[in-house]
Design a protein around this motif. Structure first.
Motif, PDB file in Angstrom:
ATOM      1  N   VAL A  28       0.841  -1.203   0.000  1.00  0.00           N
ATOM      2  CA  VAL A  28       0.000   0.000   0.000  1.00  0.00           C
ATOM      3  C   VAL A  28       0.873   1.248   0.000  1.00  0.00           C
ATOM      4  CG1 VAL A  28      -1.621   1.369   1.367  1.00  0.00           C
ATOM      5  CG2 VAL A  28      -2.009  -1.081   1.062  1.00  0.00           C
ATOM      6  N   ASP A  29       1.886   1.274   0.860  1.00  0.00           N
ATOM      7  CA  ASP A  29       2.786   2.425   0.916  1.00  0.00           C
ATOM      8  C   ASP A  29       3.505   2.613  -0.416  1.00  0.00           C
ATOM      9  OD1 ASP A  29       4.238   4.547   2.208  1.00  0.00           O
ATOM     10  OD2 ASP A  29       5.943   3.185   2.363  1.00  0.00           O
ATOM     11  N   GLY A  30       3.968   1.517  -1.014  1.00  0.00           N
ATOM     12  CA  GLY A  30       4.653   1.607  -2.288  1.00  0.00           C
ATOM     13  C   GLY A  30       3.770   2.136  -3.392  1.00  0.00           C
ATOM     14  N   LEU A  31       2.481   1.817  -3.343  1.00  0.00           N
ATOM     15  CA  LEU A  31       1.544   2.287  -4.361  1.00  0.00           C
ATOM     16  C   LEU A  31       1.486   3.815  -4.392  1.00  0.00           C
ATOM     17  CD1 LEU A  31      -0.574   0.882  -6.326  1.00  0.00           C
ATOM     18  CD2 LEU A  31      -2.281   1.544  -4.625  1.00  0.00           C
ATOM     19  N   PHE A  32       1.745   4.431  -3.243  1.00  0.00           N
ATOM     20  CA  PHE A  32       1.700   5.889  -3.148  1.00  0.00           C
ATOM     21  C   PHE A  32       3.090   6.515  -3.066  1.00  0.00           C
ATOM     22  CE2 PHE A  32      -2.405   4.366  -1.805  1.00  0.00           C
ATOM     23  CZ  PHE A  32      -3.275   5.226  -2.473  1.00  0.00           C
ATOM     24  N   GLY A  33       4.097   5.779  -3.504  1.00  0.00           N
ATOM     25  CA  GLY A  33       5.432   6.348  -3.630  1.00  0.00           C
ATOM     26  C   GLY A  33       6.346   6.148  -2.449  1.00  0.00           C
ATOM     27  N   GLY A  34       5.975   5.339  -1.472  1.00  0.00           N
ATOM     28  CA  GLY A  34       6.864   5.071  -0.342  1.00  0.00           C
ATOM     29  C   GLY A  34       6.960   6.247   0.601  1.00  0.00           C
ATOM     30  N   ARG A  35       5.827   6.670   1.169  1.00  0.00           N
ATOM     31  CA  ARG A  35       5.772   7.879   1.996  1.00  0.00           C
ATOM     32  C   ARG A  35       5.909   7.600   3.491  1.00  0.00           C
ATOM     33  NH1 ARG A  35       2.929  12.107  -0.622  1.00  0.00           N
ATOM     34  NH2 ARG A  35       1.844  12.658   1.307  1.00  0.00           N
ATOM     35  N   LEU A  36       5.620   6.396   3.933  1.00  0.00           N
ATOM     36  CA  LEU A  36       5.623   6.082   5.360  1.00  0.00           C
ATOM     37  C   LEU A  36       7.023   5.725   5.858  1.00  0.00           C
ATOM     38  CD1 LEU A  36       2.393   3.891   5.666  1.00  0.00           C
ATOM     39  CD2 LEU A  36       2.660   6.327   6.172  1.00  0.00           C
ATOM     40  N   SER A  37       7.267   6.029   7.121  1.00  0.00           N
ATOM     41  CA  SER A  37       8.518   5.620   7.756  1.00  0.00           C
ATOM     42  C   SER A  37       8.445   4.143   8.116  1.00  0.00           C
ATOM     43  CB  SER A  37       8.760   6.442   9.029  1.00  0.00           C
ATOM     44  OG  SER A  37       7.817   6.071  10.019  1.00  0.00           O
ATOM     45  N   LEU A  38       9.584   3.569   8.445  1.00  0.00           N
ATOM     46  CA  LEU A  38       9.594   2.181   8.896  1.00  0.00           C
ATOM     47  C   LEU A  38       8.765   2.014  10.167  1.00  0.00           C
ATOM     48  CD1 LEU A  38      13.335   1.228   8.308  1.00  0.00           C
ATOM     49  CD2 LEU A  38      11.365   0.429   7.019  1.00  0.00           C
ATOM     50  N   GLY A  39       8.804   3.011  11.031  1.00  0.00           N
ATOM     51  CA  GLY A  39       7.998   2.955  12.238  1.00  0.00           C
ATOM     52  C   GLY A  39       6.512   2.919  11.928  1.00  0.00           C
ATOM     53  N   ASP A  40       6.070   3.735  10.967  1.00  0.00           N
ATOM     54  CA  ASP A  40       4.670   3.718  10.546  1.00  0.00           C
ATOM     55  C   ASP A  40       4.279   2.348  10.012  1.00  0.00           C
ATOM     56  OD1 ASP A  40       4.013   6.424  11.092  1.00  0.00           O
ATOM     57  OD2 ASP A  40       4.989   7.061   9.242  1.00  0.00           O
ATOM     58  N   LEU A  41       5.163   1.735   9.229  1.00  0.00           N
ATOM     59  CA  LEU A  41       4.869   0.428   8.646  1.00  0.00           C
ATOM     60  C   LEU A  41       4.756  -0.642   9.735  1.00  0.00           C
ATOM     61  CD1 LEU A  41       7.276   0.601   5.575  1.00  0.00           C
ATOM     62  CD2 LEU A  41       4.782   0.703   5.502  1.00  0.00           C
ATOM     63  N   VAL A  42       5.641  -0.589  10.715  1.00  0.00           N
ATOM     64  CA  VAL A  42       5.559  -1.553  11.809  1.00  0.00           C
ATOM     65  C   VAL A  42       4.266  -1.363  12.586  1.00  0.00           C
ATOM     66  CG1 VAL A  42       6.601  -2.296  13.991  1.00  0.00           C
ATOM     67  CG2 VAL A  42       8.057  -1.852  12.006  1.00  0.00           C
ATOM     68  N   LEU A  43       3.867  -0.123  12.823  1.00  0.00           N
ATOM     69  CA  LEU A  43       2.621   0.141  13.529  1.00  0.00           C
ATOM     70  C   LEU A  43       1.422  -0.384  12.745  1.00  0.00           C
ATOM     71  CD1 LEU A  43       3.230   3.722  14.947  1.00  0.00           C
ATOM     72  CD2 LEU A  43       2.916   1.624  16.252  1.00  0.00           C
ATOM     73  N   ALA A  44       1.464  -0.258  11.431  1.00  0.00           N
ATOM     74  CA  ALA A  44       0.379  -0.807  10.609  1.00  0.00           C
ATOM     75  C   ALA A  44       0.316  -2.324  10.764  1.00  0.00           C
ATOM     76  CB  ALA A  44       0.583  -0.425   9.142  1.00  0.00           C
ATOM     77  N   GLY A  45       1.483  -2.967  10.771  1.00  0.00           N
ATOM     78  CA  GLY A  45       1.526  -4.409  10.970  1.00  0.00           C
ATOM     79  C   GLY A  45       1.065  -4.810  12.357  1.00  0.00           C
ATOM     80  N   LEU A  46       1.371  -3.980  13.352  1.00  0.00           N
ATOM     81  CA  LEU A  46       0.957  -4.270  14.722  1.00  0.00           C
ATOM     82  C   LEU A  46      -0.562  -4.203  14.888  1.00  0.00           C
ATOM     83  CD1 LEU A  46       3.640  -2.598  17.002  1.00  0.00           C
ATOM     84  CD2 LEU A  46       2.891  -4.971  17.069  1.00  0.00           C
ATOM     85  N   GLU A  47      -1.226  -3.354  14.090  1.00  0.00           N
ATOM     86  CA  GLU A  47      -2.687  -3.334  14.121  1.00  0.00           C
ATOM     87  C   GLU A  47      -3.239  -4.713  13.797  1.00  0.00           C
ATOM     88  OE1 GLU A  47      -5.091  -0.492  14.596  1.00  0.00           O
ATOM     89  OE2 GLU A  47      -3.287  -0.151  15.767  1.00  0.00           O
ATOM     90  N   SER A  48      -2.597  -5.377  12.837  1.00  0.00           N
ATOM     91  CA  SER A  48      -3.009  -6.725  12.447  1.00  0.00           C
ATOM     92  C   SER A  48      -2.661  -7.733  13.528  1.00  0.00           C
ATOM     93  CB  SER A  48      -2.340  -7.113  11.126  1.00  0.00           C
ATOM     94  OG  SER A  48      -2.537  -8.475  10.834  1.00  0.00           O
TER      95      SER A  48
END
Length: 375
Positions: free
Chosen positions: A168-188
């Motif tokens: 999802v982040d890549g679809l929009f050009g890679g805008r999120l930080s690694l911390g944001d990505l981990v938090l998204a995974g933690l929601e799951s």
């Protein structure tokens, strides 16, 4: 607000330029001071970003969590095995929402997974990434290809979540930080297996990751020296070890001497990683005196499998995650195959379980975009 991350060394901009496949920099240390991802960062949330691509495919590697005494705070990524997610802009999907179009891969895994994005690891993480980005004007469809079996102890749910967040982040050009990505995974992870990052963090970041703190979230990347070989022998029996059942077996209280012992082994494990000492890594990994003794008896043959691995030359062996996969470490692939054969024999002989063996290297990259399609 989403995570605000500090890195060492100073990072380059994580926002990929339009029209190029996004790249995600990797850092030895990432510290993230975070609040719940439910409220995205204002700069991203108000942007309603324009998709950089029509579709993006991301791969996320399997992981080994705990590594013995590192229960719930240490894990590492495995090369060559994992899950793949493709996310596409879909005019048929309501703007600001995500739909799971299909699931393929392992027949057993695919058949058990729901396509409701609110009850699917990839869907939950994908939606969390959309929320962090502030996506409102386009709808997305997601295809999940399962390369990992469910309930294997190899971070199957985390790999799906990591691949979805990065896609999802890549679809929009890679805008999120690694911390944001981990938090998204933690929601799951929070919804399906508990709020622990020892699978999803290394799946996203690669290598070894130590979770120093959950509140605030602080992730430490432990760099295993380049130029040195580290192999994991993964032996998975035909047996289910549900995470809830394996957690229920843990002691409610721990004696002081056991606490001190495990702390010293966890410290030795972290030191072994950064020093590239595979033998010490194996010895520390094999020395968990709290979790493994409670879980091993629940997996038929596990005690004998560990003994067989070490007698065959492994530097150490323990349970991968909640199990039932047994993981051993060694510094050579061919030797790893021999150890795997002995471990498979032990599962059959002592546990009456058929098992399969795989030898994998340490994955130093983590989740990444592997292809993209332009409009």
């Amino acid at each position: 607000m989403a995570a605000a991350c500090r890195t060492s060394p100073t990072p380059t901009n994580l926002s990929g330029p339009r029209g190029r496949s996004p790249s995600i920099p990797r850092f030895p240390t990432i510290r993230c001071a975070s609040q719940p991802l439910r409220t995205p960062s204002k700069t991203l949330a108000t942007a309603d970003p324009v998709p950089a691509f029509l579709s993006v495919t991301a791969f996320a590697p399997a992981t080994v969590a705990n590594l013995g005494p590192g229960f719930d705070f240490l894990g590492c990524a495995l090369d060559g095995v994992g899950d793949t997610v493709t996310v596409s802009v879909d005019p048929a999907i309501s703007p600001g929402t995500l739909s799971i179009s299909s699931i393929s891969g392992s027949a057993a895994s695919a058949a058990k997974l729901r396509r409701d994005p609110l009850w699917n690891c990839a869907g939950i993480a994908g939606i969390a990434a959309m929320r962090a980005l502030g996506v409102r004007s386009v709808g997305l469809s997601l295809h999940l290809e399962k390369g990992l079996p469910l309930g294997s102890g190899l971070g199957s749910s985390a790999a799906s979540a990591a691949a979805a967040a990065v896609a999802v982040d890549g679809l929009f050009g890679g805008r999120l930080s690694l911390g944001d990505l981990v938090l998204a995974g933690l929601e799951s992870e929070k919804k399906v297996s508990g709020y622990h990052a020892d699978n999803v963090a290394p799946s996203i970041m690669g290598g070894f990751v130590l979770i120093r703190s959950y509140d605030p979230l602080e992730l430490l990347r432990l760099e295993f020296p380049t130029g040195q070989d580290l192999y994991f022998v993964l032996v998975s029996p035909e047996f289910e070890a549900p995470t809830k059942k394996m957690r229920a077996a843990l002691p409610a209280e721990v004696k002081m001497k056991d606490h001190v012992h495990n702390c010293s082994q966890a410290a030795a494990l972290a030191a072994a990683v950064v020093q590239g000492d595979v033998k010490l890594l194996g010895m520390a990994m094999s020395s968990d005196g709290i979790v493994e003794p409670r879980r091993a008896p629940l997996i038929p043959g596990m005690v004998a499998v560990k003994k067989a691995a070490i007698e065959a030359g492994a530097f150490g062996c323990t349970i991968s995650g909640a199990g039932p996969t047994a993981v051993a470490v060694i510094d050579g692939e061919e030797k790893g195959k021999e150890i795997g054969d002995r471990m498979v024999e032990a599962f059959l002989r002592d546990g009456e379980l058929k098992a399969s063996a795989t030898v994998a290297r340490l994955d130093r990259i983590g989740a990444r975009v592997i292809s993209s399609s332009a409009f």
